[in-house]
Design a protein around this motif. Sequence first.
Motif, PDB file in Angstrom:
ATOM      1  N   VAL A 185       0.853  -1.191   0.000  1.00  0.00           N
ATOM      2  CA  VAL A 185       0.000   0.000   0.000  1.00  0.00           C
ATOM      3  C   VAL A 185       0.891   1.244   0.000  1.00  0.00           C
ATOM      4  CG1 VAL A 185      -2.063  -1.099   0.899  1.00  0.00           C
ATOM      5  CG2 VAL A 185      -0.321  -0.349   2.504  1.00  0.00           C
ATOM      6  N   GLY A 186       0.507   2.283   0.713  1.00  0.00           N
ATOM      7  CA  GLY A 186       1.342   3.472   0.826  1.00  0.00           C
ATOM      8  C   GLY A 186       0.933   4.640  -0.040  1.00  0.00           C
ATOM      9  N   GLY A 187       0.066   4.399  -1.061  1.00  0.00           N
ATOM     10  CA  GLY A 187      -0.358   5.505  -1.910  1.00  0.00           C
ATOM     11  C   GLY A 187       0.806   6.307  -2.464  1.00  0.00           C
ATOM     12  N   VAL A 188       1.804   5.640  -3.021  1.00  0.00           N
ATOM     13  CA  VAL A 188       3.032   6.298  -3.477  1.00  0.00           C
ATOM     14  C   VAL A 188       2.728   7.383  -4.511  1.00  0.00           C
ATOM     15  CG1 VAL A 188       5.099   5.923  -4.893  1.00  0.00           C
ATOM     16  CG2 VAL A 188       4.610   4.400  -2.963  1.00  0.00           C
ATOM     17  N   ARG A 189       3.329   8.555  -4.316  1.00  0.00           N
ATOM     18  CA  ARG A 189       3.270   9.620  -5.320  1.00  0.00           C
ATOM     19  C   ARG A 189       4.509  10.498  -5.201  1.00  0.00           C
ATOM     20  NH1 ARG A 189       1.177  14.466  -3.084  1.00  0.00           N
ATOM     21  NH2 ARG A 189       0.168  14.189  -1.057  1.00  0.00           N
ATOM     22  N   PHE A 190       4.741  11.310  -6.245  1.00  0.00           N
ATOM     23  CA  PHE A 190       5.902  12.179  -6.319  1.00  0.00           C
ATOM     24  C   PHE A 190       5.459  13.577  -6.710  1.00  0.00           C
ATOM     25  CE2 PHE A 190       7.311   7.882  -7.329  1.00  0.00           C
ATOM     26  CZ  PHE A 190       8.398   7.734  -6.476  1.00  0.00           C
ATOM     27  N   PRO A 191       6.163  14.614  -6.235  1.00  0.00           N
ATOM     28  CA  PRO A 191       5.769  15.989  -6.585  1.00  0.00           C
ATOM     29  C   PRO A 191       5.701  16.233  -8.085  1.00  0.00           C
ATOM     30  CG  PRO A 191       7.342  16.012  -4.775  1.00  0.00           C
ATOM     31  CD  PRO A 191       7.267  14.590  -5.248  1.00  0.00           C
ATOM     32  N   ILE A 192       6.622  15.636  -8.833  1.00  0.00           N
ATOM     33  CA  ILE A 192       6.696  15.930 -10.262  1.00  0.00           C
ATOM     34  C   ILE A 192       5.488  15.412 -11.032  1.00  0.00           C
ATOM     35  CG2 ILE A 192       7.969  13.858 -10.963  1.00  0.00           C
ATOM     36  CD1 ILE A 192       9.650  15.701 -12.779  1.00  0.00           C
ATOM     37  N   THR A 193       4.814  14.368 -10.496  1.00  0.00           N
ATOM     38  CA  THR A 193       3.653  13.808 -11.188  1.00  0.00           C
ATOM     39  C   THR A 193       2.343  14.101 -10.456  1.00  0.00           C
ATOM     40  OG1 THR A 193       4.132  11.664 -10.145  1.00  0.00           O
ATOM     41  CG2 THR A 193       4.913  12.008 -12.391  1.00  0.00           C
ATOM     42  N   GLY A 194       2.380  15.013  -9.498  1.00  0.00           N
ATOM     43  CA  GLY A 194       1.156  15.479  -8.858  1.00  0.00           C
ATOM     44  C   GLY A 194       0.391  14.388  -8.132  1.00  0.00           C
ATOM     45  N   PRO A 195      -0.934  14.286  -8.378  1.00  0.00           N
ATOM     46  CA  PRO A 195      -1.764  13.357  -7.606  1.00  0.00           C
ATOM     47  C   PRO A 195      -1.699  11.906  -8.067  1.00  0.00           C
ATOM     48  CG  PRO A 195      -3.123  14.538  -9.172  1.00  0.00           C
ATOM     49  CD  PRO A 195      -1.737  15.129  -9.288  1.00  0.00           C
ATOM     50  N   VAL A 196      -0.940  11.622  -9.135  1.00  0.00           N
ATOM     51  CA  VAL A 196      -0.877  10.256  -9.661  1.00  0.00           C
ATOM     52  C   VAL A 196      -0.314   9.316  -8.598  1.00  0.00           C
ATOM     53  CG1 VAL A 196       0.210   8.769 -11.393  1.00  0.00           C
ATOM     54  CG2 VAL A 196      -0.661  11.018 -12.041  1.00  0.00           C
ATOM     55  N   ARG A 197      -0.944   8.166  -8.428  1.00  0.00           N
ATOM     56  CA  ARG A 197      -0.520   7.173  -7.429  1.00  0.00           C
ATOM     57  C   ARG A 197       0.123   5.984  -8.134  1.00  0.00           C
ATOM     58  NH1 ARG A 197      -1.563   9.073  -2.010  1.00  0.00           N
ATOM     59  NH2 ARG A 197      -3.070  10.769  -2.295  1.00  0.00           N
ATOM     60  N   TYR A 198       1.133   5.415  -7.456  1.00  0.00           N
ATOM     61  CA  TYR A 198       1.885   4.305  -8.040  1.00  0.00           C
ATOM     62  C   TYR A 198       1.762   3.010  -7.242  1.00  0.00           C
ATOM     63  CZ  TYR A 198       3.804   7.934 -10.963  1.00  0.00           C
ATOM     64  OH  TYR A 198       3.921   8.979 -11.865  1.00  0.00           O
ATOM     65  N   THR A 199       1.112   3.061  -6.095  1.00  0.00           N
ATOM     66  CA  THR A 199       0.730   1.848  -5.365  1.00  0.00           C
ATOM     67  C   THR A 199      -0.667   2.076  -4.815  1.00  0.00           C
ATOM     68  OG1 THR A 199       1.706   2.621  -3.268  1.00  0.00           O
ATOM     69  CG2 THR A 199       3.101   1.256  -4.693  1.00  0.00           C
ATOM     70  N   MET A 200      -1.236   1.028  -4.252  1.00  0.00           N
ATOM     71  CA  MET A 200      -2.595   1.131  -3.748  1.00  0.00           C
ATOM     72  C   MET A 200      -2.721   2.154  -2.628  1.00  0.00           C
ATOM     73  SD  MET A 200      -4.330  -2.662  -3.637  1.00  0.00           S
ATOM     74  CE  MET A 200      -2.863  -3.581  -3.129  1.00  0.00           C
ATOM     75  N   THR A 201      -3.807   2.894  -2.691  1.00  0.00           N
ATOM     76  CA  THR A 201      -4.212   3.729  -1.573  1.00  0.00           C
ATOM     77  C   THR A 201      -4.937   2.863  -0.548  1.00  0.00           C
ATOM     78  OG1 THR A 201      -6.353   4.223  -2.565  1.00  0.00           O
ATOM     79  CG2 THR A 201      -4.508   5.695  -3.119  1.00  0.00           C
ATOM     80  N   ALA A 202      -5.197   3.454   0.610  1.00  0.00           N
ATOM     81  CA  ALA A 202      -5.960   2.736   1.625  1.00  0.00           C
ATOM     82  C   ALA A 202      -7.330   2.348   1.097  1.00  0.00           C
ATOM     83  CB  ALA A 202      -6.082   3.589   2.883  1.00  0.00           C
TER      84      ALA A 202
END
Length: 263
Positions: A185-202
Amino acid sequence: MSDLRLTHIGGPTALIETGGWRLLTDPTFDPPGQRYRFGWGTASHKSAGPALAASDLPPIDAVLLSHDQHGDNLDRTGRDVLRTAPTVLTTPAGARRLGRGAHGLAPWTVTRLHAPGRPTLTVTATPARHGPPLSRPLTGHVTGFALTWEGQQHGALWISGDTVLYGGAREVARRLAVGTALLHVGGVRFPITGPVRYTMTAAQAVHLCRLLRPRTAIPVHYEGWHHFHEGRDAIERELARAPADVRDRFRWLPTGTATDITA
């Protein structure tokens, strides 16, 4: 009743022990404070070290490596651990990069681990997508793993790998009976790609568990890095809103402590 012992070491890293087998997921053993680049302008700092040092590990029979291209799933010390493991299972692209006898598994490919006096472990690679649609050229390939063995009472042990909730993860729920789920999980995101998530959110993890209906759902990959944006508090807030029959399936493992799970 099948025996299963899990030790959450930190981040995505867990030690799986069953029937005399010892398997390790996504080895990350570097100390905290280092910065890692993930490509395309993304980077992150490691803020917490592992609960166990690599030198404290028992002999490992196999490593289940969801992917090799990101330092929060395979770091420098983790690569040293790979060299000590007789078997490394990962993506086909990862196996080509790693060499040294790593075995690449395409989605739904099955392999079996054999050893005298131990139950045969069947390992099935499961689909994963490390981000939104069309993100694979940027994030690379990822895999999950489903483990089955004789004597399991409640279904497979499934390790999701770094994935968002998408059709491939829903396919796992349709095709497999899952007893224990290790959810990245962790809802991974980065500043450069804004709200885009790269792992599952809660919210995605809770929704997936409504589909999977595992006996036990265990969150991992939610702490220890700056790019993990949904920690335990966020997951517990989401669980508080979930139906009791979903909420009661979730279990938190204390890091560094072996925990027995009914399999």
